[in-house]
Design a protein around this motif. Structure first.
Motif: not given
Lengths: 207, 207
Positions: B22-31, B45-52
């Motif tokens: 899930a993290i990787i997918q979020t990073v992928n879209h942001l990149l 972190a905010a998009d994934v829904g966890i703390a930094k």
DNA sequence: GTCTATAGGAGGATAGAC
DNA sequence: GTCTATCCTCCTATAGAC
């Protein structure tokens, strides 16, 4: 402020303009080599040889600094396009425009504007000198594109806007840098290769 | 750590992996949407829904975060190339590869790696998973390029390396975004236009 | 492994003397 | 208009409790 000695004022004004041009040239090279985000104002000041605070007397922000460099390049582009003979074939003018862009990249003077959203894009969009130049260049290229399509030297099936964007995209084409890094080709060969892939395409053409 | 209840460990491991994906997918879209520099770890972190701080338990740095996303895309590319029929014409495979890249861009999953020097480039160069993938993809494409040139479907005068770079450059071609922003064409038309300019070139071809 | 809270540092911009 | 010194915000990364 007008003084009795007009020469003195003119001299000071010249010095000021010369310094600003030196700043713009430095920014231009930095924008070309590392891009807007990676470029720091400290770096610009150091390269120019003045204090950072002095920079901010000339330009109110980092965005204005970069915009001034972009406007400078835009004006050079306009001057080049205006220098092309009006009687030349439109296709030749389009090729010349791309070749000119490649040349600017090879000498490290083509600032790479971020295609992604950035504060610089906003600054450029509200910069009338830049936008006017962009529109004039686009109109000129657009006229040549349609003329070249009318005489069937440019693929008439392509929308003119797609052709225009494709030409603009050569300004940030990474192929040039990659080929230069490989060290296998001269600058002339690199320009030739990019021109061929751009205008002739990758597929083999019937001889 | 091995416990008596193997199921429990496996479940925890699965949850861990799912979260990392899930993290990787979020990073992928942001990149893809804003690039490495503009993307902030807070945002991820905010998009994934966890703390930094939790992010940093999974990945030791922002560069590693981005590199993981790049490796993920590289693996998807490898899987796609492997799925192409071996008996297909090499030129068709090259076209398919470019079309696949365009498709990834249109759905906002093609991370734009900075062509300029950046901390991310260094991280990728020393990432063996990424480099291995890159080499394997390059070898596969390179084989098709030479085969296509041998059968004269790809311009034999172009150095294979120049063709390879030109294909890779489609991954960061801004023409796609520009055409999409203009809103004048469907996604299919945009892909078609970029494919035509890439393989057929801008010049008209004799019918 | 997750959180809150904070350290540490880079970089854009400004104050104020000259 | 140029300088030195400083402010302040943002962002990466970590400490330490649970």
């Amino acid at each position: 402020m007008v003084t009795r000695n007009g020469t003195r004022v003119s001299f000071k004004a010249q010095m000021l303009q010369a310094r600003e041009e030196a700043i713009i040239q430095t920014v231009n090279h930095l924008l070309a080599s590392k891009g807007f985000e990676a470029m720091t104002v400290d770096e610009v000041a150091a390269d120019v040889g003045i204090a950072k605070a002095s920079l901010y007397k000339h330009f109110p922000s980092k965005e204005d600094l970069a915009a001034a460099a972009m406007v400078s390049v835009m004006h050079r582009a306009q001057a080049f396009l205006d220098s092309l003979p009006p009687e030349a074939a439109p296709m030749d003018n389009l090729r010349a425009a791309v070749a000119w862009t490649m040349g600017l990249k090879l000498v490290g003077e083509m600032p790479s504007l971020p295609s992604q959203n950035s504060s610089l894009r906003a600054a450029l969009m509200s910069n009338s000198a830049y936008m006017d130049g962009l529109i004039e260049v686009s109109d000129k290229l657009g006229g040549w594109i349609e003329a070249a399509q009318a005489q069937d030297s440019l693929n008439p099936k392509l929308p003119a806007i797609a052709v225009l964007y494709t030409l603009y995209a050569r300004a940030c084409d990474p192929v040039l840098e990659f080929l230069k890094m490989s060290g296998l080709h001269t600058d002339e060969e690199i320009v030739s290769l990019v021109m061929i892939t751009c205008f002739e395409g990758l597929s083999a053409r019937p001889t």
